[in-house]
Design an enzyme around this catalytic site. Structure first.
Site, mmCIF file in Angstrom:
data_model
loop_
_atom_site.group_PDB
_atom_site.id
_atom_site.type_symbol
_atom_site.label_atom_id
_atom_site.label_comp_id
_atom_site.label_asym_id
_atom_site.label_seq_id
_atom_site.Cartn_x
_atom_site.Cartn_y
_atom_site.Cartn_z
ATOM 1 N NE ARG A 1 -4.190 -1.943 1.914
ATOM 2 C CZ ARG A 1 -5.193 -1.903 1.035
ATOM 3 N NH1 ARG A 1 -5.239 -0.875 0.211
ATOM 4 N NH2 ARG A 1 -6.074 -2.870 0.948
ATOM 5 C CD GLU A 2 6.166 2.605 0.099
ATOM 6 O OE1 GLU A 2 6.200 1.482 0.613
ATOM 7 O OE2 GLU A 2 6.685 3.617 0.598
ATOM 8 C CB THR B 1 -10.885 -2.742 -5.754
ATOM 9 O OG1 THR B 1 -11.343 -2.865 -4.386
ATOM 10 C CG2 THR B 1 -11.909 -1.937 -6.554
ATOM 11 C CG ASP C 1 -13.266 -2.475 -1.738
ATOM 12 O OD1 ASP C 1 -12.287 -1.751 -1.462
ATOM 13 O OD2 ASP C 1 -13.463 -3.580 -1.202
ATOM 14 C CG LEU D 1 -12.394 -16.773 4.051
ATOM 15 C CD1 LEU D 1 -13.641 -17.315 4.732
ATOM 16 C CD2 LEU D 1 -11.536 -17.915 3.529
ATOM 17 C CD GLN D 2 -15.734 -10.552 2.128
ATOM 18 O OE1 GLN D 2 -16.753 -9.955 1.853
ATOM 19 N NE2 GLN D 2 -15.029 -10.263 3.212
HETATM 20 O O1 F6P Z 1 -9.743 -2.625 -0.831
HETATM 21 C C1 F6P Z 1 -9.889 -3.995 -0.632
HETATM 22 C C2 F6P Z 1 -10.006 -4.286 0.823
HETATM 23 O O2 F6P Z 1 -10.138 -5.656 1.001
HETATM 24 C C3 F6P Z 1 -11.156 -3.573 1.513
HETATM 25 O O3 F6P Z 1 -12.407 -4.185 1.232
HETATM 26 C C4 F6P Z 1 -10.726 -3.679 2.939
HETATM 27 O O4 F6P Z 1 -11.331 -2.695 3.766
HETATM 28 C C5 F6P Z 1 -9.219 -3.430 2.830
HETATM 29 O O5 F6P Z 1 -8.845 -3.861 1.531
HETATM 30 C C6 F6P Z 1 -8.384 -4.162 3.855
HETATM 31 O O6 F6P Z 1 -7.063 -3.658 3.734
HETATM 32 P P1 F6P Z 1 -5.780 -4.515 4.182
HETATM 33 O O7 F6P Z 1 -5.594 -5.612 3.181
HETATM 34 O O8 F6P Z 1 -4.654 -3.493 4.122
HETATM 35 O O9 F6P Z 1 -6.059 -5.033 5.548
#
Ligand code: F6P
Length: 362
Positions: free
Chosen positions: A80-81, A140, A142, A287-288
């Site tokens: 996430r850089e 994503t 999302d 899991l998603q």
């Molecule tokens: O953006 C995808 C996602 O899975 C979001 O649904 C979730 O809030 C976030 O990433 C979780 O982030 P990380 O993988 O940094 O815990």
């Protein structure tokens, strides 16, 4: 040698942000199309923008692409850089963006393909403003990237969440319980709404519709009076109650960070208190994001990837490859940077939930 048709001979490719099913399918499609159609060479950049800052790269060969279509995750790694966020100079006084430009030149890159979500494509837009030739792909689970109908990763996550909700029905019925299922989706409710409807949720709570827990409790009691001995409550991780909806962003973020458990647990606790019905929680979490991509996501990721290769060859830079009304097109990156696609309140799927009598908390 690049095919005379192509403006790009050699490009870098990176995956950034949360991983999602379909990333490897997209990598495969970009690199394979670029090589076969235009003779381009692909350079894999490890762990998102971190690899670009540190020059952590490797030549992608046809062997690297074998078996990628069905493989979950990303062979490039991700991070996430955010090179433009609170940049700090290194020991030589160089800032991350300077190092990116240096590596872009040092590795003789003619362009960059950045595969990611909102954050990734916002950074891609800023790199384009710095003069780099950049193409973004919308990834994503999302589905919250504006100006594209669908991001790859969403469909597989929808499959996973729906299957989980289906399974929760049997234990809810057997124990006469309120079963809360918390799904991902960050600040948008697409995954919550779609999996809630597909999985037959009785209550669906999403960030776009602030909820009143007493109203939800009342609807559950009405179900009980009508002889329904269980209720399935699907909660998007970004869902908020009416009080929280009035908070400014900073205050809400702080309040959420201080909450000792995730929203699904809070909703379950509040409903148990209000109805005296036993409640249990399942947080689907990562899991998603795991496993092999669904056929639909393989198709979508492949379509995006092949299109990206043509954008490179045409020198059509500074664009997000997007899907609009079933057509692949290009959207200027600056038009999507910093934005989140929430569900419009008049969206057909919200209408569908209401017509079904699903409680949306309002
Ligand atoms: O953006 C995808 C996602 O899975 C979001 O649904 C979730 O809030 C976030 O990433 C979780 O982030 P990380 O993988 O940094 O815990």
């Amino acid at each position: 040698m690049a095919n005379s048709k192509s403006k790009v001979k050699r490009f870098g490719i990176l995956t950034s942000g949360g991983d999602a099913p379909g990333l490897n399918a997209a990598i495969r499609a970009v690199c394979r199309t670029a090589k076969i159609q235009y003779g381009m060479d692909a350079v894999g950049i490890r762990n998102g923008y971190r690899g670009l800052i540190n020059g952590d790269m490797f030549d992608i060969t046809s062997d690297s692409l074998v078996g990628l279509l069905t493989e979950g995750g990303t062979i490039l790694g991700t991070s996430r850089e955010k090179p433009f966020k609170n940049p700090v100079a290194d020991s030589k006084g160089k800032f991350p963006v300077d190092r990116i430009k240096e590596n872009y030149k040092k590795h003789k890159l003619d362009a960059l393909v950045c595969i990611g979500g909102n954050g990734t494509n916002t950074t891609a837009s800023l790199l384009a403003e710095e003069g780099l030739n950049v193409i973004g792909l919308p990834k994503t689970i999302d589905n919250d990237i504006v100006k594209t109908d669908m991001t790859f990763g969403f469909h597989t996550a929808l499959d996973v969440a729906t299957d989980a909700i289906d399974r929760i029905h049997t234990t809810a019925h057997s124990h006469s319980r309120i079963m809360v299922v918390e799904v991902m989706g960050h600040k948008a409710g697409w995954l919550g709404l779609y999996s809630g409807i597909a999985g037959g949720g009785d209550v669906i709570l999403i960030p776009e519709i602030p909820y009143d827990i007493n109203h939800v409790a009342q609807r559950i009691m009405e179900r009980k009076k009508a002889g329904k001995n269980f209720s399935i409550v699907v909660v998007a991780e970004g869902a908020k109650n009416k009080e929280e909806a009035l908070m400014d962003k900073k205050k809400f973020k702080k309040a959420r960070a201080e909450m000792p458990y995730s929203i699904g647990y809070r909703v379950a606790h509040e409903l148990e208190e209000a109805t005296s019905l036993e409640s249990r929680v399942t947080v689907l979490g990562y899991l998603q994001r795991g496993g092999t991509p669904s056929p639909y996501d393989r198709l979508l990721a492949t379509q995006y990837g092949t299109a990206a290769a043509h954008f490179l060859a045409d020198g059509d830079f500074g664009k997000l490859v997007a899907l609009q009304n079933s057509k692949i097109t290009g959207v200027p990156l600056y038009e999507i940077a910093g934005k989140v696609k929430n569900i419009p309140l008049d969206h057909a799927m919200i209408e569908t939930a209401r017509e079904l009598g699903t409680c949306l908390g309002d």
